[in-house]
Scaffold this motif. Structure first.
Motif, PDB file in Angstrom:
ATOM      1  N   GLU A 199       0.803  -1.122  -0.135  1.00 19.32           N
ATOM      2  CA  GLU A 199      -0.154  -0.019  -0.118  1.00 19.32           C
ATOM      3  C   GLU A 199       0.881   1.262   0.065  1.00 19.32           C
ATOM      4  O   GLU A 199       0.536   2.263  -0.618  1.00 19.32           O
ATOM      5  CB  GLU A 199      -0.829  -0.007   1.188  1.00 19.32           C
ATOM      6  CG  GLU A 199      -1.790  -1.149   1.108  1.00 19.32           C
ATOM      7  CD  GLU A 199      -2.873  -1.002   0.234  1.00 19.32           C
ATOM      8  OE1 GLU A 199      -3.111   0.171  -0.375  1.00 19.32           O
ATOM      9  OE2 GLU A 199      -3.394  -2.268   0.037  1.00 19.32           O
ATOM     10  N   ILE A 200       1.891   1.266   0.807  1.00 16.92           N
ATOM     11  CA  ILE A 200       2.898   2.454   0.785  1.00 16.92           C
ATOM     12  C   ILE A 200       3.500   2.828  -0.484  1.00 16.92           C
ATOM     13  O   ILE A 200       3.789   3.816  -0.697  1.00 16.92           O
ATOM     14  CB  ILE A 200       3.446   2.228   2.207  1.00 16.92           C
ATOM     15  CG1 ILE A 200       2.765   2.135   3.455  1.00 16.92           C
ATOM     16  CG2 ILE A 200       4.688   3.654   2.321  1.00 16.92           C
ATOM     17  CD1 ILE A 200       1.868   3.307   3.775  1.00 16.92           C
ATOM     18  N   ALA A 201       3.665   1.501  -1.095  1.00 12.72           N
ATOM     19  CA  ALA A 201       4.397   1.701  -2.323  1.00 12.72           C
ATOM     20  C   ALA A 201       3.955   2.647  -3.521  1.00 12.72           C
ATOM     21  O   ALA A 201       4.574   3.072  -4.371  1.00 12.72           O
ATOM     22  CB  ALA A 201       4.726   0.388  -2.928  1.00 12.72           C
ATOM     23  N   ALA A 202       2.455   2.767  -3.114  1.00  9.38           N
ATOM     24  CA  ALA A 202       1.801   3.743  -4.163  1.00  9.38           C
ATOM     25  C   ALA A 202       2.182   5.219  -3.753  1.00  9.38           C
ATOM     26  O   ALA A 202       1.985   6.138  -4.637  1.00  9.38           O
ATOM     27  CB  ALA A 202       0.315   3.674  -4.040  1.00  9.38           C
ATOM     28  N   THR A 203       2.736   5.492  -2.647  1.00  7.57           N
ATOM     29  CA  THR A 203       3.119   6.903  -2.333  1.00  7.57           C
ATOM     30  C   THR A 203       4.501   7.235  -2.458  1.00  7.57           C
ATOM     31  O   THR A 203       4.887   8.271  -2.416  1.00  7.57           O
ATOM     32  CB  THR A 203       2.703   7.332  -0.828  1.00  7.57           C
ATOM     33  OG1 THR A 203       3.367   6.246   0.049  1.00  7.57           O
ATOM     34  CG2 THR A 203       1.155   6.645  -0.578  1.00  7.57           C
TER      35      THR A 203
END
Length: 428
Positions: A375-379
């Motif tokens: 999920e954090i990889a999208a940011t």
């Protein structure tokens, strides 16, 4: 003198304290598992046990000098300031909730390891240009409220806060009400400032590292994940008097779905598909009554997005055919769906350099499990450190176990990667 002027020995964490705290946290929600004869952990998200564990981890964060904040979905962050507060932080973390039959390492290694990274920086007298934050996310497992990686998905902007708040558990309790009840309905914005980088240390939960004879894995990404709830609608009737050909047996239809999912995995048609029916409930659940309804969850995983879509389409068509064969209709509910998430090559290289500096061999591997990192990889640029497990890397069971040495090695790699990313300034 800047840290770059002289060679610096690799950073190492306090392994004894890391292990001691892992074992202490394990006892919150600990239970005696009759199936394995081992001590397991049952610490579902936003339960009293989770609340107790959260308070203990917050205490450890504060003892490590971190400034703690809680956001509106209950994610917890502890910040170690950097020399330049205007710079985005390096974020590390994971989760502390477990499945109902969990172990001591899944998620917790990354959180407690992150705290040890901060303590190791302090012990070495190292300041960093960027802030370093240690976090843990709400309801990563998805066991209680039906959506995995919930807290990280909200902070990354994939799931709306109002939708997350309205999710309910089996008893009808909402995420919002349970956050308030346990005192972790924070005031910080749920969509957090974008980090410079995110690195998560996690047990592998698989056999790849053990088969290679190494403690360390560099994770290249996370495979696609599909969660659906399937409800089959038949007709209740007397088990003794209703002819076989006259039945609309939802239980039989459910059994065919389970078998078809396994056949799909074995066929090779859908690549390296993995499929699991993790829950199955029949109604009215009486010995002498043909089941009128069946509710089952379907978990599909695939490292190829196109083959995942093909598998989902095939299964939907198979379920549609149940009506003609058995007089059973179906409704689907999407619980979660994520595409393949590749991790950042640059962060992977930083992790590899850290392992090399420590003399630790490693392999690169894609994760079969879902993680907050996806999920954090999208940011922001993101990657993960895997730590080998015993017993073929088995997880989500009290048999889950990683050796103290492997845990220490993994967190040492994490520490040196964080130091590189955050930028050492001055060594006292």
């Amino acid at each position: 003198m800047t840290a770059s002027d002289t060679p610096r020995a690799p950073l190492r964490v306090d392994r004894e304290r890391l292990w001691r705290n892992l074992m202490r946290l394990k006892e919150i929600g600990g239970y005696d598992d009759t199936a394995t004869g081992l001590r397991g952990v049952r610490r579902l998200a936003l339960t009293d046990e989770d609340a107790q564990a959260r308070r203990l981890v917050v205490t450890w964060m504060e003892e490590a000098g971190l400034r703690v904040r809680v956001d509106r979905i209950g994610n917890v962050y502890g910040e170690r300031p950097g020399e330049d507060p205007a710079l985005p932080c390096v974020l590390v973390g994971s989760h502390i909730d477990t499945v109902a039959t969990g172990g001591a390492f899944d998620g917790t290694l990354g959180v407690l390891g992150g705290i040890e990274v901060v303590r190791a920086l302090d012990a070495a007298g190292i300041r960093t240009r960027r802030p370093v934050e240690v976090g843990f996310f709400t309801e990563e497992e998805g066991v209680r409220f039906g959506t995995d990686m919930l807290g990280s998905a909200v902070t990354a902007g994939r799931i709306d806060l109002a939708h997350a708040y309205a999710l309910t558990d089996a008893a009808g309790a909402t995420v919002r009400d349970e956050l308030v009840r346990i005192g972790f309905d924070g005031s910080a914005p749920e969509v957090r400032p974008v980090p410079h980088a995110y690195v998560e240390c996690h047990i592998e939960q698989g056999p790849i590292l053990a088969a290679a004879g190494v403690d360390i894995g560099i994770v290249t990404g996370v495979q696609a994940i599909s969660w659906q709830r399937l409800t089959l609608h038949g007709e209740a009737a007397h088990a003794g008097t209703t002819p076989i050909e006259a039945r609309a047996d939802a239980g039989l239809a459910a059994a065919e779905v389970v078998v078809e999912i396994r056949r799909m995995c074995d066929s090779g048609t859908f690549g390296r598909l993995r499929g699991t029916v993790g829950t199955l409930a029949l109604s009215p659940a009486q010995t002498n009554v043909i089941p009128a309804g069946a509710v089952l969850t379907v978990d599909l995983r695939n490292p190829d997005d196109a083959l995942m879509a093909a598998a989902e389409a095939h299964l939907a068509a198979f379920v549609d055919g149940l009506h003609d064969r058995h007089g059973v209709s179906a409704t689907w509910e999407r619980m979660a769906r994520t595409a393949v998430v590749p991790f950042d090559d640059g962060i992977q290289d930083v992790i590899a350099a850290s392992a090399d500096a420590l003399g630790l061999p490693y392999v690169r591997a894609m994760s079969g499990a879902g993680h907050d990192a996806q999920e954090i990889a999208a940011t922001c640029p993101t990657a993960m450190v895997f730590v080998a497990g015993e017993h073929g890397g088995i997880s989500h069971t009290p048999r889950e176990y990683s050796r103290p040495e492997a845990c220490g090695n993994g967190v040492d790699v994490l520490a040196n990667a964080v130091l590189t990313l955050a930028g050492p300034v001055v060594t006292a």
